[in-house]
Write a protein that holds these residues in place. Structure first.
Motif, mmCIF file in Angstrom:
data_model
loop_
_atom_site.group_PDB
_atom_site.id
_atom_site.type_symbol
_atom_site.label_atom_id
_atom_site.label_comp_id
_atom_site.label_asym_id
_atom_site.label_seq_id
_atom_site.Cartn_x
_atom_site.Cartn_y
_atom_site.Cartn_z
ATOM 1 N N ALA A 3 0.842 -1.200 0.000
ATOM 2 C CA ALA A 3 0.000 0.000 0.000
ATOM 3 C C ALA A 3 0.874 1.245 0.000
ATOM 4 C CB ALA A 3 -0.918 -0.011 1.206
ATOM 5 N N ARG A 4 1.954 1.203 0.812
ATOM 6 C CA ARG A 4 2.817 2.368 0.895
ATOM 7 C C ARG A 4 3.568 2.578 -0.426
ATOM 8 N NH1 ARG A 4 7.538 2.702 5.183
ATOM 9 N NH2 ARG A 4 8.208 1.057 3.806
ATOM 10 N N ASN A 5 4.049 1.463 -0.977
ATOM 11 C CA ASN A 5 4.779 1.569 -2.235
ATOM 12 C C ASN A 5 3.906 2.097 -3.356
ATOM 13 O OD1 ASN A 5 7.070 0.701 -1.094
ATOM 14 N ND2 ASN A 5 6.924 -1.397 -1.828
ATOM 15 N N ILE A 6 2.662 1.613 -3.396
ATOM 16 C CA ILE A 6 1.749 2.060 -4.443
ATOM 17 C C ILE A 6 1.586 3.562 -4.378
ATOM 18 C CG2 ILE A 6 -0.702 2.135 -5.059
ATOM 19 C CD1 ILE A 6 -0.819 -0.829 -4.701
ATOM 20 N N PHE A 7 1.392 4.048 -3.163
ATOM 21 C CA PHE A 7 1.146 5.462 -2.957
ATOM 22 C C PHE A 7 2.293 6.302 -3.514
ATOM 23 C CE2 PHE A 7 0.636 9.251 -0.264
ATOM 24 C CZ PHE A 7 -0.681 9.515 -0.566
ATOM 25 N N ILE A 8 3.513 5.911 -3.160
ATOM 26 C CA ILE A 8 4.677 6.689 -3.589
ATOM 27 C C ILE A 8 4.871 6.578 -5.099
ATOM 28 C CG2 ILE A 8 7.178 6.927 -3.396
ATOM 29 C CD1 ILE A 8 6.873 5.892 -0.504
ATOM 30 N N SER A 9 4.870 5.345 -5.602
ATOM 31 C CA SER A 9 5.173 5.176 -7.025
ATOM 32 C C SER A 9 4.127 5.831 -7.900
ATOM 33 C CB SER A 9 5.237 3.704 -7.418
ATOM 34 O OG SER A 9 5.732 2.948 -6.388
ATOM 35 N N VAL A 10 2.868 5.644 -7.546
ATOM 36 C CA VAL A 10 1.817 6.198 -8.386
ATOM 37 C C VAL A 10 1.925 7.717 -8.427
ATOM 38 C CG1 VAL A 10 -0.671 6.506 -8.628
ATOM 39 C CG2 VAL A 10 0.269 4.245 -8.183
ATOM 40 N N GLY A 11 2.269 8.318 -7.300
ATOM 41 C CA GLY A 11 2.442 9.769 -7.256
ATOM 42 C C GLY A 11 3.464 10.234 -8.282
ATOM 43 N N PHE A 12 4.623 9.582 -8.285
ATOM 44 C CA PHE A 12 5.673 9.983 -9.216
ATOM 45 C C PHE A 12 5.267 9.717 -10.658
ATOM 46 C CE2 PHE A 12 8.562 9.845 -5.532
ATOM 47 C CZ PHE A 12 9.024 11.136 -5.672
ATOM 48 N N LEU A 13 4.673 8.556 -10.865
ATOM 49 C CA LEU A 13 4.304 8.194 -12.235
ATOM 50 C C LEU A 13 3.300 9.171 -12.812
ATOM 51 C CD1 LEU A 13 4.009 4.379 -11.872
ATOM 52 C CD2 LEU A 13 5.529 5.629 -13.387
ATOM 53 N N VAL A 14 2.320 9.535 -12.003
ATOM 54 C CA VAL A 14 1.312 10.473 -12.480
ATOM 55 C C VAL A 14 1.991 11.789 -12.840
ATOM 56 C CG1 VAL A 14 -0.674 11.858 -11.791
ATOM 57 C CG2 VAL A 14 -0.619 9.417 -11.273
ATOM 58 N N GLY A 15 2.916 12.209 -11.997
ATOM 59 C CA GLY A 15 3.663 13.438 -12.277
ATOM 60 C C GLY A 15 4.429 13.332 -13.586
ATOM 61 N N PHE A 16 5.182 12.257 -13.739
ATOM 62 C CA PHE A 16 6.014 12.081 -14.933
ATOM 63 C C PHE A 16 5.149 12.025 -16.189
ATOM 64 C CE2 PHE A 16 9.868 9.861 -12.768
ATOM 65 C CZ PHE A 16 10.118 11.044 -12.100
ATOM 66 N N ALA A 17 4.097 11.225 -16.115
ATOM 67 C CA ALA A 17 3.254 11.046 -17.302
ATOM 68 C C ALA A 17 2.555 12.356 -17.658
ATOM 69 C CB ALA A 17 2.237 9.940 -17.057
ATOM 70 N N SER A 18 2.147 13.109 -16.633
ATOM 71 C CA SER A 18 1.455 14.366 -16.901
ATOM 72 C C SER A 18 2.379 15.365 -17.585
ATOM 73 C CB SER A 18 0.930 14.978 -15.607
ATOM 74 O OG SER A 18 0.093 14.062 -14.969
ATOM 75 N N VAL A 19 3.636 15.379 -17.167
ATOM 76 C CA VAL A 19 4.584 16.326 -17.768
ATOM 77 C C VAL A 19 4.636 16.103 -19.281
ATOM 78 C CG1 VAL A 19 7.044 16.832 -17.995
ATOM 79 C CG2 VAL A 19 5.997 16.761 -15.743
ATOM 80 N N ILE A 20 4.660 14.844 -19.690
ATOM 81 C CA ILE A 20 4.706 14.554 -21.131
ATOM 82 C C ILE A 20 3.396 14.958 -21.795
ATOM 83 C CG2 ILE A 20 4.770 12.734 -22.860
ATOM 84 C CD1 ILE A 20 6.812 11.334 -21.354
ATOM 85 N N ALA A 21 2.287 14.502 -21.231
ATOM 86 C CA ALA A 21 0.985 14.761 -21.858
ATOM 87 C C ALA A 21 0.747 16.266 -21.963
ATOM 88 C CB ALA A 21 -0.125 14.092 -21.068
ATOM 89 N N VAL A 22 1.044 16.989 -20.874
ATOM 90 C CA VAL A 22 0.844 18.434 -20.887
ATOM 91 C C VAL A 22 1.782 19.077 -21.903
ATOM 92 C CG1 VAL A 22 1.151 20.540 -19.539
ATOM 93 C CG2 VAL A 22 -0.051 18.600 -18.536
ATOM 94 N N GLY A 23 3.041 18.641 -21.902
ATOM 95 C CA GLY A 23 4.017 19.206 -22.835
ATOM 96 C C GLY A 23 3.546 19.080 -24.272
ATOM 97 N N VAL A 24 3.080 17.901 -24.641
ATOM 98 C CA VAL A 24 2.702 17.665 -26.033
ATOM 99 C C VAL A 24 1.390 18.389 -26.371
ATOM 100 C CG1 VAL A 24 2.034 15.918 -27.720
ATOM 101 C CG2 VAL A 24 3.918 15.466 -26.142
#
Lengths: 800, 246
Positions: free
Chosen positions: A665-686
């Motif tokens: 549960a803890r790992n999911i929370f941390i990883s998903v946070g970063f992934l959402v950030g990373f993926a959003s940067v690309i989607a927003v950029g494009v």
């Protein structure tokens, strides 16, 4: 005089161009920022992942050296200390060390559930030759005081134990109160997982070091040992040493030597490091690829809108190189801003990341350090990427003849695209056709835009599918495979009559016995040490279950191999193997491969218990049992089992599951946070850049429509429809890429102990798509606000 | 072509647009620019009004306000009973959508759409539009229906723009320098189309131009200078477009 004048003019000229650069960067701040963020994320992943990798490797190497971490390991039944010179004499062995090691039940206050301790002996005088420990608190044991013990740090922290406290253990069937004198860590137990578990359970599993003088007699190991390690001389053939060591230990019940790479703690750490190395290369590559594309797009558009200005600059005598450099500077500004953000973010994230590692692996002196080399490399790669992205656009500006640049760009030529020629266009209203033709007019740009957004979807999938895999694994392992309430393991093999003794215990409703027989399986020149798990054929508490959740029946004869093992031995169903038993009578027999199953944990071979008995020639032995126990009787049973001398350990899948899910549960929370950030940067950029460019290209058209009475919403649909098409194409493309990358990841992260199931839940696809769409919508929203403030009048008066 | 003779205007004829004391000023930094000063104006049903003036005289500002693209700083403007001077942005959009057609100097066609599609873009959102083909036939482009703007000459593009403007049967057609980007003979062709639309459909029309000769084709001619109407005249006879030279 003339020269000096030119020099002054030159300086002024540069100054004016720089001012133009700064003002236009400010004017394009949204686009510059979004590109800088994509670059920043790329650099951040390099600095975080590769930086952590370097820091971990450095700490690992230092720790291994300081603790004299062994190269080759073996356990055995029992050998006299007098064998040690013979081991030391094996060619290629630089150092050898032996010790006594046992698993025992711990009787912990306030814990009804079973707890286990790995007892490891320490030499009477001085420190171990190999596999030393690092005392973090307290002191070393005094051989003269037999009840002194040093305990592992994580266990101590999890249970709140300190030097001066005491602890009760059932050693060889006798309860003993031990005095804790020190707390220590060791590279062997950096990542410390109890036998049969998947993750650390620090509150119920610990390592306890005692003087050999105290531990030896307790286990009838006076003047003997059951573990041996060696350090190899430089340039030694490891396999030769392993083979010689196996020969030497053969008469003493050797269980087969293995190299450091198979040592569980090392393997886990190495697996993490490999993952960091892979991610630290793949992620930045994706981000920099997207940044290159965006720079190309934005600069290309900037140069188109500045045709007139380029003409004026050239007409005034600016050289091509100066004009080119000016536009190249835009790329450099974005990269430098990205580098600054990325480096700061990367160092912060790297520190957090290393902090997370500290919780799992105790590596002394582990801290995040950014090497200047890495920073220089990340910068150089980003700059090279940016320049390559900008180059095409800049070349266009340089090549433009001044006279032509003075004229407006010829109007865009449109024609019905492929889809329309196929008749799809007829189904669309004029506004739909407008969107479609704009996408079809620049198919390469539309493709790369979709590809960029697709990577955002893919990044989310490869991050999220891990949890699908683990959930699937939990479901299989704890609901389909391990269906017992408690598993009991014995110190040594015991008589099969223990079945009845266990069945008579209060609350026990079902008993199924098992036997774990250490074996070396051979096929041609391939061989592998493992354990044959003998199980009751009509058992219901433990079964062989494939990845698909199908129960694989246990045949009356022959051995079932896990797929990884079958691959290592190069066998398939129907082939014959040689099984060299590594305990008991140690006989060698031929055994047929009755089946191969795909499973996730360990490299195991399964057999019917009776068939295993025949294979070993020993009939009345079992190693442990699986029990069903009434819920209200469990605590009582734990207490009772703690007192049984033959019992080495008692494990409960429920407690394993509990700690597992907590971690997860803890790992999911941390990883998903970063992934959402990373993926959003690309989607927003494009999407943001795509929409901004479309707005700049078609602002006039859209303003005309507003003048003609189109509402803002309708005009926004026309503008953003194109980005919606890009996003819609990107989603299935991203699913496909994510599917492929997830497969590569599963393959590359496969180890002998643990394999992530290649399972991607439907929900993962949708969540990935949804997050990307949300990021796209958010960027569209920002552009829409710009659309609302479109100046209807000025845009109509002038030609572009 | 028949010559229209219009005698004394019946002052009780219905005014489509009534402006009184319209003023518009812009703050340009610390300078206040008076683009329009106390303009009174009525635009009558079926009338063809020509607004003349040099660049900067305020004629575009006036047209923009009449078309609901801009709002006056003071004064009032009525479309029938609807007060436009106090309308919201959304109400102005609806006004343009339902009642006003625009023709621009640079045509402003959508380059990704064919002639027919450019027209249907507007007919798609209109209440009682003509068929796009019908509108294009009115401007003589029935043979160029599926051509993209890049495949049409300037005059043809402007006629598509006119077709697009009239296809929704607007009550008012506002033309901002419709011949400004065209040579004289193409310009005459475009004007004759506008003239024909005015007569055949009865659309009220305002044309702004800096070309004084064009004034002769209108019913009413207003000359503007420095934001004010400095001269009003009425043509008893509207000159035939073919007779105009510039």
């Amino acid at each position: 005089m003339v020269n000096r004048g030119a020099g002054i003019v030159g300086r002024l000229r540069v100054a004016a161009l720089q001012r133009k650069l700064l003002r236009e960067c400010w004017h394009l701040k949204g686009q510059m920022l979004s590109i800088a963020l994509v670059v920043a994320t790329g650099i951040m992943t390099v600095i975080t992942m590769r930086g952590s990798y370097e820091s971990l490797i450095e700490a690992q190497q230092r720790y291994y050296n300081d603790m004299r971490f062994a190269d080759v390991w073996s356990s055995l039944r029992r050998a006299p200390d007098s064998l040690r010179p013979q081991i030391q004499a094996i060619p290629g062995v630089a150092l050898a060390d032996t010790r006594v090691s046992f698993l025992a039940t711990l009787d912990l206050e306030g814990l009804d559930a079973p707890a286990q301790g790995r007892f490891v002996s320490l030499p009477e005088r001085s420190r171990p030759v190999l596999n030393d420990i690092l005392i973090t608190r307290g002191r070393y044991v005094d051989a003269a005081t037999p009840d002194e013990v040093i305990i592992s740090e994580k266990f101590a922290n999890a249970r709140g134990l300190n030097p001066g406290d005491s602890l009760r253990a059932i050693i060889n069937g006798r309860a003993r109160d031990l005095d804790i004198v020190g707390i220590a860590i060791s590279p062997e137990h950096s990542y410390s997982v109890p036998p049969g578990s998947l993750l650390p359970e620090d509150d119920r599993y610990g390592v306890l070091w005692m003087s050999v003088r105290a531990l030896g007699p307790a286990y009838d190991m006076d003047g003997a040992f059951n573990e041996v390690f060696v350090k190899l001389a430089p340039g030694t053939n490891e396999r030769a040493v392993i083979s010689r060591l196996n020969d030497v230990l053969e008469p003493y019940g050797g269980y087969g030597a293995y190299a450091r790479r198979d040592q569980p703690s090392h393997m886990m750490l190495q697996g993490e490091l490999d993952q960091n190395r892979v991610m630290g290369t793949a992620m930045p590559a994706i981000f920099l690829g997207v940044a290159v594309f965006l720079l190309h797009l934005v600069l290309g558009r900037l140069i188109t809108t500045q045709r007139g200005e380029i003409a004026v600059l050239k007409a005034f005598g600016y050289r091509d190189a100066e004009v080119g450099r000016h536009f190249l500077m835009f790329a450099l500004v974005a990269v430098l801003a990205g580098a600054l953000i990325g480096t700061l973010g990367g160092v912060l994230l790297g520190r957090g990341y290393i902090g997370m590692y500290r919780q799992y692996f105790d590596l002394p002196g582990l801290q995040y350090r950014l090497s200047p080399g890495l920073l220089v490399m990340a910068l150089a790669v980003s700059l090279a990427g940016a320049v390559s992205g900008a180059l095409g656009a800049v070349r266009k500006a340089v090549r433009l003849p001044p006279a032509e640049a003075m004229r407006p760009e010829p109007p865009a030529r449109f024609r019905p695209g492929l889809l329309e020629r196929l008749g799809v266009g007829r189904l669309l209203p004029a506004s739909g056709r407008m969107i479609l033709r704009n996408v079809e007019r620049k198919p390469v740009q539309a493709f790369f835009s979709s590809l960029g957004v697709a990577f955002s979807v893919a990044i989310l999938i490869i991050g999220l599918f891990m949890f699908d895999g683990v959930n699937h694994l939990i479901d299989l392992q704890f609901r389909k495979i391990q269906r017992e309430d408690i598993s009991v393991s014995f110190l040594q093999n015991v008589s099969a009559s223990a079945h009845y003794d266990l069945g008579r215990l209060q609350g026990v409703t079902r008993v199924e016995t098992y036997r774990s027989a250490p074996v070396r399986l051979r096929h041609g020149h391939w061989s592998r040490e493992t354990v044959i798990q003998g199980m009751e054929r009509d058992g219901v508490l433990r079964r062989i279950v494939t990845v698909d959740g199908v129960v694989h029946p246990l045949p009356a004869e022959g051995v079932i191999l896990s797929q990884v093992l079958a691959r290592r031995l190069q066998v398939k169903t129907g082939d014959w193997l040689i099984a060299e038993m590594l305990e008991g009578r140690r006989q060698s027999e031929r055994v047929r491969v009755a089946g191969v199953v795909e499973d996730f944990l360990g490299v195991t071979a399964y057999m019917d218990l009776e068939a295993l008995h025949r294979l070993t020639g020993e009939y009345d032995v079992i190693s442990g049992a699986y029990l069903s126990v009434q819920a209200d009787e469990r605590s009582g049973l734990y207490r009772e089992l703690k007192q049984v001398p033959a019992v080495a350990g008692v494990a409960s899948p429920a407690s394993m599951l509990e700690s597992f899910e907590r971690e997860l549960a803890r790992n999911i929370f941390i990883s998903v946070g970063f992934l959402v950030g990373f993926a959003s940067v690309i989607a927003v950029g494009v999407i943001y850049n795509g929409a901004r460019i479309a707005l700049s290209e078609r602002g006039r058209e859209l303003a005309s429509l507003r003048v003609m009475g189109f509402h803002r919403r309708e005009v926004a649909t026309l503008l953003l429809g194109e980005q919606a098409v890009v996003t819609l194409i990107a989603i299935p493309l991203g699913w496909l890429i994510g599917y492929g990358l997830a497969y590569l990841m599963v393959e590359s992260l496969q180890t002998d102990t643990f394999r992530i199931p290649y399972v991607i839940a439907a929900r993962t696809y949708w969540v990935a798509a949804l997050i990307t769409v949300a990021a796209a919508v958010a960027s569209a929203f920002v552009v829409r606000r710009r659309l609302d403030s479109l100046d209807l009048i000025s845009v109509l008066k002038t030609r572009e | 072509m028949a010559v229209t003779t219009q005698t004394d205007r019946d002052d009780s004829a219905k005014a489509v647009l009534r402006a009184s004391q319209l003023s518009k000023y812009y703050e340009m930094g610390e300078v206040k620019v008076h683009a329009l000063k106390n303009v009174d104006l009525s635009l009558y049903e079926g009338e063809l009004l020509v607004l003349l003036g040099a660049s900067g005289s305020g004629k575009s500002t006036l047209l923009n306000i009449l078309g609901g693209l801009d709002v006056a700083s003071s004064g009032s403007l009525f479309y029938g009973d609807q007060e436009l001077s106090t309308a919201t942005a959304s109400e102005l959009t609806q006004y343009r959508r339902d009642h006003v057609g625009f023709v621009f100097q640079f045509y402003n066609l959508i380059s990704s759409l064919t002639a027919r599609e450019n027209v249907s873009l507007v007919t798609d959102i209109a209440a009682d539009p003509m068929k796009p083909e019908e509108a294009l036939a009115l401007v003589g482009l029935e043979s160029r229906l599926d051509h993209f703007p890049a495949q049409l000459s300037g005059g043809e593009q402007q006629r598509v723009a006119i077709a697009r403007a009239i296809a929704k049967r607007p009550r008012i057609l506002l033309c901002d320098e419709p011949t400004g980007a065209l040579d004289a003979s193409t310009g005459r062709l475009v004007l004759s189309v506008l003239n024909q639309v005015n007569r055949e459909t009865g659309t009220t029309m305002a044309i702004i131009t800096h070309n004084a000769a064009i004034g002769r084709i209108g019913d009413t001619v207003l000359r503007m200078s420095s934001g004010e109407i400095v001269e009003r005249s009425r043509n008893d006879v509207r000159e035939d477009v073919e007779h105009i030279e510039w």
